[in-house]
Design a protein around this motif. Structure first.
Motif, PDB file in Angstrom:
ATOM      1  N   ARG A 124     -15.033 -27.233  -3.148  1.00 20.63           N
ATOM      2  CA  ARG A 124     -14.737 -25.834  -3.455  1.00 20.63           C
ATOM      3  C   ARG A 124     -14.554 -25.019  -2.173  1.00 20.63           C
ATOM      4  O   ARG A 124     -13.657 -24.169  -2.097  1.00 20.63           O
ATOM      5  CB  ARG A 124     -15.854 -25.252  -4.321  1.00 20.63           C
ATOM      6  CG  ARG A 124     -15.811 -25.786  -5.747  1.00 20.63           C
ATOM      7  CD  ARG A 124     -16.956 -25.280  -6.611  1.00 20.63           C
ATOM      8  NE  ARG A 124     -16.741 -25.632  -8.010  1.00 20.63           N
ATOM      9  CZ  ARG A 124     -17.599 -25.384  -8.989  1.00 20.63           C
ATOM     10  NH1 ARG A 124     -18.757 -24.775  -8.712  1.00 20.63           N
ATOM     11  NH2 ARG A 124     -17.327 -25.729 -10.231  1.00 20.63           N
ATOM     12  N   HIS A 126     -21.751 -23.146  -2.487  1.00 22.34           N
ATOM     13  CA  HIS A 126     -23.102 -23.354  -3.001  1.00 22.34           C
ATOM     14  C   HIS A 126     -23.062 -23.621  -4.503  1.00 22.34           C
ATOM     15  O   HIS A 126     -22.224 -23.072  -5.214  1.00 22.34           O
ATOM     16  CB  HIS A 126     -23.980 -22.127  -2.743  1.00 22.34           C
ATOM     17  CG  HIS A 126     -24.075 -21.736  -1.306  1.00 22.34           C
ATOM     18  ND1 HIS A 126     -24.989 -22.292  -0.446  1.00 22.34           N
ATOM     19  CD2 HIS A 126     -23.345 -20.847  -0.578  1.00 22.34           C
ATOM     20  CE1 HIS A 126     -24.842 -21.756   0.756  1.00 22.34           C
ATOM     21  NE2 HIS A 126     -23.852 -20.869   0.708  1.00 22.34           N
ATOM     22  N   THR A 127     -23.984 -24.442  -4.979  1.00 19.18           N
ATOM     23  CA  THR A 127     -24.098 -24.731  -6.407  1.00 19.18           C
ATOM     24  C   THR A 127     -25.516 -24.402  -6.882  1.00 19.18           C
ATOM     25  O   THR A 127     -26.393 -24.088  -6.082  1.00 19.18           O
ATOM     26  CB  THR A 127     -23.826 -26.216  -6.713  1.00 19.18           C
ATOM     27  OG1 THR A 127     -24.904 -27.008  -6.187  1.00 19.18           O
ATOM     28  CG2 THR A 127     -22.506 -26.676  -6.107  1.00 19.18           C
ATOM     29  N   ASP A 128     -25.718 -24.517  -8.205  1.00 24.03           N
ATOM     30  CA  ASP A 128     -27.077 -24.412  -8.734  1.00 24.03           C
ATOM     31  C   ASP A 128     -27.724 -25.794  -8.669  1.00 24.03           C
ATOM     32  O   ASP A 128     -27.157 -26.731  -8.102  1.00 24.03           O
ATOM     33  CB  ASP A 128     -27.077 -23.840 -10.155  1.00 24.03           C
ATOM     34  CG  ASP A 128     -26.256 -24.695 -11.120  1.00 24.03           C
ATOM     35  OD1 ASP A 128     -26.206 -25.933 -10.932  1.00 24.03           O
ATOM     36  OD2 ASP A 128     -25.673 -24.142 -12.061  1.00 24.03           O
ATOM     37  N   ASN A 134     -23.485 -32.355  -6.527  1.00 22.92           N
ATOM     38  CA  ASN A 134     -23.408 -30.924  -6.231  1.00 22.92           C
ATOM     39  C   ASN A 134     -22.964 -30.681  -4.796  1.00 22.92           C
ATOM     40  O   ASN A 134     -22.175 -29.769  -4.519  1.00 22.92           O
ATOM     41  CB  ASN A 134     -24.768 -30.263  -6.472  1.00 22.92           C
ATOM     42  CG  ASN A 134     -25.073 -30.086  -7.946  1.00 22.92           C
ATOM     43  OD1 ASN A 134     -24.171 -30.068  -8.771  1.00 22.92           O
ATOM     44  ND2 ASN A 134     -26.345 -29.948  -8.273  1.00 22.92           N
ATOM     45  N   SER A 180     -19.548 -28.726  -3.908  1.00 27.57           N
ATOM     46  CA  SER A 180     -19.568 -27.513  -3.090  1.00 27.57           C
ATOM     47  C   SER A 180     -18.632 -27.631  -1.888  1.00 27.57           C
ATOM     48  O   SER A 180     -17.985 -26.657  -1.497  1.00 27.57           O
ATOM     49  CB  SER A 180     -20.994 -27.197  -2.625  1.00 27.57           C
ATOM     50  OG  SER A 180     -21.460 -28.168  -1.705  1.00 27.57           O
ATOM     51  N   ARG A 196     -24.394 -20.223  -7.911  1.00 25.53           N
ATOM     52  CA  ARG A 196     -23.043 -20.785  -7.809  1.00 25.53           C
ATOM     53  C   ARG A 196     -22.154 -19.743  -7.140  1.00 25.53           C
ATOM     54  O   ARG A 196     -21.729 -18.767  -7.755  1.00 25.53           O
ATOM     55  CB  ARG A 196     -22.504 -21.142  -9.200  1.00 25.53           C
ATOM     56  CG  ARG A 196     -23.324 -22.192  -9.920  1.00 25.53           C
ATOM     57  CD  ARG A 196     -22.613 -22.725 -11.150  1.00 25.53           C
ATOM     58  NE  ARG A 196     -22.409 -21.731 -12.179  1.00 25.53           N
ATOM     59  CZ  ARG A 196     -23.262 -21.491 -13.169  1.00 25.53           C
ATOM     60  NH1 ARG A 196     -24.398 -22.167 -13.250  1.00 25.53           N
ATOM     61  NH2 ARG A 196     -22.995 -20.582 -14.081  1.00 25.53           N
ATOM     62  N   GLU A 206     -26.933 -27.594  -3.499  1.00 23.86           N
ATOM     63  CA  GLU A 206     -28.012 -26.794  -4.090  1.00 23.86           C
ATOM     64  C   GLU A 206     -29.116 -26.480  -3.101  1.00 23.86           C
ATOM     65  O   GLU A 206     -30.203 -26.033  -3.476  1.00 23.86           O
ATOM     66  CB  GLU A 206     -28.601 -27.533  -5.286  1.00 23.86           C
ATOM     67  CG  GLU A 206     -29.184 -28.892  -4.936  1.00 23.86           C
ATOM     68  CD  GLU A 206     -29.609 -29.688  -6.158  1.00 23.86           C
ATOM     69  OE1 GLU A 206     -30.806 -29.994  -6.257  1.00 23.86           O
ATOM     70  OE2 GLU A 206     -28.749 -30.004  -7.005  1.00 23.86           O
TER      71      GLU A 206
END
Length: 269
Positions: A213, A196-198, A206, A210, A260, A238
């Motif tokens: 990652r 998850h990202t902001d 994003n 994500s 995040r 996000e």
């Protein structure tokens, strides 16, 4: 002569910085406004789904990044059917989960058999791992729920962080070592690694970051003994914030930092 040129450039530099700041603020305000409009539309969609399915007693409300369904059902089966109707309506318009407007549907409908403290709410997903207050999904078996609880408790002991703008793991390997041990212990169940990202930056970027990652964490767990077919990596970008950070300015703001994250959850079989 060089000093004169520098002094002449300063007003333009300051003007440029000012304009950049104003554009960033405007972008955040527009983003927050659009999110509010879409979230309200998701609530209306869920309510329409309840009404069409014959559950007019239930009410859809926004609760953070989720839609919560409230009301009083006559039976536990009716309770589950009520919340499922709301989720089905949202899924039909791709408003829940990925890609979606709201994170999930939280069932807060009460029915005979709920405990005396009124703790009847649960997440309609397959064991979402983002909150210590989350109750494992009723779709999971007892053994799977036990593994989900162990995953949640282990995840509380640390945090996985990455190099800024990169999928390279910066901190959290001791935590991942412990998560790998749980995965090996719970080898009968598939585990989702959710990235998850902001909301800062481009949504598509994003989403891609994500996923990269989540892939990096999956590879690390496999390297520590987890079975490749057991670990499922998914990037949500996000779309599933823990807190609303659309109006927040500054990449290091604590609210954005909360969004995040990497989460671990047992998938329903």
């Amino acid at each position: 002569m060089e000093e004169v040129k520098k002094r002449n450039c300063m007003p333009w530099l300051l003007l440029g910085l000012l304009l950049f700041g104003l554009l960033a603020l405007l972008s955040n305000c527009v983003g927050a406004s659009n999110y509010k409009i879409m979230a309200d539309k998701a609530k209306t969609t869920a309510q329409d789904g309840l009404t069409k399915a014959g559950f007019a007693y239930a009410t859809a409300k926004l609760e953070g990044a989720n839609v919560a369904i409230e009301g009083n059902a006559e039976t536990q089966d009716a309770k589950l059917a009520t919340c499922e109707a709301a989720k089905t309506a949202l899924e039909a318009k791709r408003m829940v989960g990925l890609p979606g407007v709201v994170r999930d549907v939280i069932c807060k409908v009460k029915a005979p058999g709920d405990d005396a403290n009124g703790a009847s709410g649960f997440n309609m997903g397959a064991g979402y791992g983002g909150s210590s207050n989350n109750i494992p999904s009723p779709k999971l078996s007892a053994a799977a729920q036990a593994c989900q609880t162990e995953l949640l408790n282990t995840a509380k002991t640390g945090k996985v962080t990455f190099v800024k703008g990169s999928p390279n793991i910066q901190n959290g390997k001791p935590l991942l070592n412990d998560i790998a041990k749980v995965a090996i212990k719970c080898s009968d169940f598939k585990i989702e690694v959710a990235g998850h990202t902001d909301t800062g930056g481009d949504a598509a970027m994003n989403l891609s970051l994500s996923q990269l990652r989540a892939d990096a964490v999956r590879s690390y767990l496999i390297g520590k003994g987890a079975r490749p077919e057991q670990i499922i990596a998914r990037g949500y970008g996000e779309t599933k914030p823990l807190v609303d950070d659309h109006a927040v300015v500054g990449v290091d703001n604590p609210d954005r930092e909360k969004n995040r994250r990497i989460e671990f959850s047992i998938l329903a079989q």
